[in-house]
Write a protein that holds these residues in place. Structure first.
Motif, PDB file in Angstrom:
ATOM      1  N   SER A 173       0.849  -1.197   0.000  1.00  0.00           N
ATOM      2  CA  SER A 173       0.000   0.000   0.000  1.00  0.00           C
ATOM      3  C   SER A 173       0.882   1.243   0.000  1.00  0.00           C
ATOM      4  O   SER A 173       2.008   1.221   0.487  1.00  0.00           O
ATOM      5  N   VAL A 174       0.353   2.318  -0.553  1.00  0.00           N
ATOM      6  CA  VAL A 174       1.095   3.577  -0.623  1.00  0.00           C
ATOM      7  C   VAL A 174       0.168   4.722  -0.263  1.00  0.00           C
ATOM      8  O   VAL A 174      -1.064   4.601  -0.319  1.00  0.00           O
ATOM      9  N   GLY A 175       0.759   5.849   0.105  1.00  0.00           N
ATOM     10  CA  GLY A 175      -0.033   7.019   0.446  1.00  0.00           C
ATOM     11  C   GLY A 175       0.585   8.279  -0.104  1.00  0.00           C
ATOM     12  O   GLY A 175       1.689   8.274  -0.654  1.00  0.00           O
ATOM     13  N   THR A 176      -0.149   9.375   0.057  1.00  0.00           N
ATOM     14  CA  THR A 176       0.338  10.688  -0.358  1.00  0.00           C
ATOM     15  C   THR A 176       0.020  11.676   0.756  1.00  0.00           C
ATOM     16  O   THR A 176      -0.789  11.394   1.645  1.00  0.00           O
ATOM     17  N   ALA A 177       0.672  12.820   0.737  1.00  0.00           N
ATOM     18  CA  ALA A 177       0.469  13.830   1.780  1.00  0.00           C
ATOM     19  C   ALA A 177      -0.283  15.031   1.214  1.00  0.00           C
ATOM     20  O   ALA A 177      -0.311  15.271   0.006  1.00  0.00           O
ATOM     21  N   LEU A 178      -0.922  15.782   2.121  1.00  0.00           N
ATOM     22  CA  LEU A 178      -1.599  17.007   1.716  1.00  0.00           C
ATOM     23  C   LEU A 178      -0.583  18.052   1.274  1.00  0.00           C
ATOM     24  O   LEU A 178       0.472  18.214   1.885  1.00  0.00           O
ATOM     25  N   THR A 179      -0.899  18.731   0.211  1.00  0.00           N
ATOM     26  CA  THR A 179      -0.076  19.852  -0.211  1.00  0.00           C
ATOM     27  C   THR A 179      -0.572  21.117   0.483  1.00  0.00           C
ATOM     28  O   THR A 179      -1.693  21.166   1.017  1.00  0.00           O
TER      29      THR A 179
END
Length: 726
Positions: A173-179
């Motif tokens: 699984s992978v995620g991203t962060a808020l810009t």
């Protein structure tokens, strides 16, 4: 940060504004929880050439969108790198299904609820038609799984090896962060995030198959009867064509068919079986072909063996006789026993010649023998042998001889069209020339003249012999003898040319698959596809895949030595090899971890699964990056890892550590794998819900100051809490 902490941050703000409010409302989301439902998957026994499918559900039981970054089959190991894994995995994002209540929460906008799979009116999931996000949104994810959704993963086992087949299905699984832009626009959750505790999950795969397949070998694939004279045909042994099943499955021989060009009156084909003969592994049968020529003309035939062996459905055998250059042919010989050179003949009685003719390859009675006169320029007698002794008396009538000095040439020709010559000079009803010094009947002034009046073996039209002289007075020396390079390949018989009738045969010539000893080393076709160079009974044309190794042929036993010993296209563990020194393999080349993230001082169980074809005892050795924690028993297959202390007491402090596992068998063969685990300080909430406060501005009075300032302060505090959790 807990819910109570967020309350402490927001309640005083309401008091300061003089606002009458019921307090902030919270919208809580659990981190994604990746589920696969099982740690291993059994495929049972699969038939060779077939496949077995199993389905496993990949789900998200958390409260946030999960990014799936990788779905793949682990590395099979380094033992047989040319062989692909027998397992494949496939999925279709249109197969994603979502069911049940995802989160029983209230949200402030339809957009927020819809993005997280919550329907504001029903409290249940939104429309389950999943659309693939734009590539811009995916940012490294293969696809996204909303909370409460799952997707079938289809794993297919297609055997490529005998026996057990191990591998691993790995999902990451992978995620991203808020810009900053997203935060400014009021977005409080990233588009997707990973399972914080189980970033990667492993499912071990196991299947088995037994490779049972017949393998047909026909030998020889070509046969040359050589030159067979009709008179000697009954003495020739038949050619025996062997049809063998060297595999471990059954093969059916459907029939043997001669070609249309095959004269069955000349080639007698006798099969020892009928149509549809079943050959079990190791069985053989024969086809016998007898060559019965009625003349010395070239004959050709081909036989086609039809089988149900998919690798050899049609095998052709080429047969010939009385054709081309016979590498086994030895030229005939002829000697004139009487009279001697220079014999004076002056009588009306027939001239009697006594000859000896002989051939190693055929009876003397089958040789063609003729006597030719130089003066008459014609044949004056046939000299066929009456029995196999080759002792011949030839009468030449006086009327057939002309007066003067004459040379009688005797030519003997065999079935290979190879000739031998002898000669005798005569003085017929005349006197010796006065200038004849050597007594051969020819003088230096004769017509034709003697080119060497000191040698009784040299005179016009004499049979050339290998003596370095011009015996026949034609200006050439030793032509047609062992000292002459008759085929102009640079070598004579005296130089080692074993066949001076073709320029494809001479010492050190390149060997060709033509049934001849091209390089004159005494061996025919060595180094070509027609020759059994390693002496194991099989040439390349008979299925030998390495004709320089006697241990490799279609009937050899497959052993674990990284070679295809039995020439079936598979080797070692892929072919059910017998034990020698097979290399142990860590299945999937992966360390399986109970979880991929933990707090300091927490204990996590880890293990590796090993496959070894020869079932050696395996030794395990685990190691860690410096300062990366401890392992309870580094020589065990299953270990308990204790995470180290993380320096610093601020929430969000953490570090990723590498862990290595090395395995050894009894022969010191090894394999290794490594993995990584993230360790966080105890203040980091990797297990608690991801919490976000939503301020209810509608519950605040318009008197005593506006709520805008309070909202800004609360938003700043919550943004700080969010960033700490990330």
């Amino acid at each position: 940060m807990s819910k109570s902490v967020l309350l402490a941050l927001t309640l005083p703000l309401g008091m300061l504004t003089g606002c009458t409010s019921n307090g902030p409302e919270y919208l809580e989301f659990k981190y994604p929880i990746m589920t696969l439902g099982q740690a291993s998957m059994e495929f049972g026994s699969a038939e060779w050439g077939g496949s077995v499918e199993r389905t496993i559900l990949l789900g998200n039981e958390g409260g946030m969108t999960m990014g799936v970054g990788a779905v793949y089959i682990g590395e099979r190991g380094k033992e047989i790198p040319e062989l692909d894994s027998p397992y494949t995995v496939a999925y279709d994002i249109e197969g994603i299904e979502c069911a049940g209540d995802v989160e029983d929460v209230e949200a402030d906008t339809d957009a927020e609820a819809g993005a997280k799979g919550v329907d504001l009116d029903t409290g249940g999931p939104v429309d389950t038609d999943i659309e693939e996000p734009d590539e811009e949104v995916l940012e490294g994810a293969l696809f996204l799984l909303e909370p409460g959704c799952q997707i079938p993963l289809t794993v297919t086992y297609t055997p490529t090896a005998q026996g057990d087949a191990y591998d691993a299905l790995i999902v990451e699984s992978v995620g991203t962060a808020l810009t900053e832009k997203e935060e400014d626009e009021g977005q409080y959750l990233p588009d997707f995030t990973e399972d914080k505790v189980h970033t990667s999950q492993v499912v071990y795969l196991h299947g088995e198959s037994e490779f049972q397949q017949g393998a047909l070998v026909v030998r020889p694939r070509s046969f040359d009867f050589g030159f067979v004279h009709p008179d000697a045909a009954d003495e020739e042994s038949p050619a025996r064509i062997e049809i063998a099943n060297v595999g471990d499955g059954d093969v059916t021989v459907l029939g043997v068919q001669p070609s249309d060009s095959c004269d069955l009156a000349v080639f007698d084909v006798q099969a020892t079986f009928g149509a549809d003969l079943l050959l079990e592994g190791g069985d053989t049968t024969l086809v016998e072909v007898t060559f019965l020529p009625t003349d010395t003309d070239a004959e050709f035939c081909s036989l086609t063996v039809y089988t149900d062996d998919p690798a050899n459905p049609e095998v052709t055998v080429s047969i010939r006789g009385n054709s081309g250059d016979d590498p086994q042919n030895v030229p005939p010989t002829v000697f004139v026993r009487s009279p001697e050179n220079g014999y004076r003949y002056s009588t009306i009685r027939p001239l009697m010649l006594e000859l000896n003719i002989f051939d190693e390859n055929q009876p003397a009675t089958s040789l063609v023998c003729k006597v030719k006169s130089l003066l008459a320029e014609a044949s004056v007698a046939n000299c066929a042998a009456s029995d196999d002794s080759g002792h011949v008396y030839v009468e030449i009538p006086a009327d057939d001889l002309q007066a003067g000095v004459d040379t009688l040439t005797v030519t003997v020709t065999d079935g290979s069209d190879t000739s031998a010559y002898a000669s005798v000079s005569l003085v017929v009803n005349s006197d010796y020339p006065a200038d004849d010094d050597d007594g051969d009947g020819y003088g230096v002034a004769s017509e034709p003249a003697d080119c060497d009046d000191a040698n009784i073996l040299s005179y016009p039209n004499a049979a050339e012999v290998f003596d370095g002289e011009d015996n026949d007075c034609d200006g050439d020396i030793d032509e047609g003898t062992d000292g002459s390079d008759d085929d102009e390949d640079g070598f004579s018989e005296a130089d080692g040319d074993c066949n001076d009738y073709t320029d494809e045969v001479f010492p050190l010539a390149p060997e060709r698959g033509d049934g001849m000893d091209n390089d004159c080393d005494g061996t025919i076709d060595e180094g070509t596809d027609l020759s059994d160079d390693d002496g194991d009974g099989y040439a390349e044309v008979n299925g030998d895949c390495d004709d320089e190794d006697v241990t490799i042929n279609p009937t050899a036993v497959e052993i674990c030595d990284r070679e295809d010993n039995d020439c079936d296209g598979l080797y070692d563990s892929a072919d059910g090899c017998e034990s020698t020194e097979s290399v142990p393999v860590i299945v999937g080349n992966v360390i399986r971890m109970e979880q991929s993230a933990c707090h300091e001082f927490e204990v996590v169980t880890m293990d590796v699964t090993v496959f070894d074809a020869d079932q050696d005892t395996i030794t395990f050795e685990w190691s860690l990056e410096d300062g990366g924690g401890t392992i309870d028993n580094k020589y065990a297959q299953v270990v308990n890892y204790t995470a180290p202390e993380i320096t610093g007491d601020t929430a969000g402090s953490g570090r990723k550590y590498k862990i290595y596992a090395v395995i050894y068998d009894e022969d010191a063969n090894q394999d290794w794998a490594f993995g990584g685990i993230s360790v966080w300080d105890e203040n980091t909430e990797i297990y608690d819900p991801f919490t976000k406060a939503i301020i209810n501005a509608g519950g605040c009075s318009s008197t005593g100051g506006g709520p805008t300032g309070a909202l800004m302060l609360a938003g700043a505090a919550l943004a700080l809490a969010f960033r700490r959790r990330e």
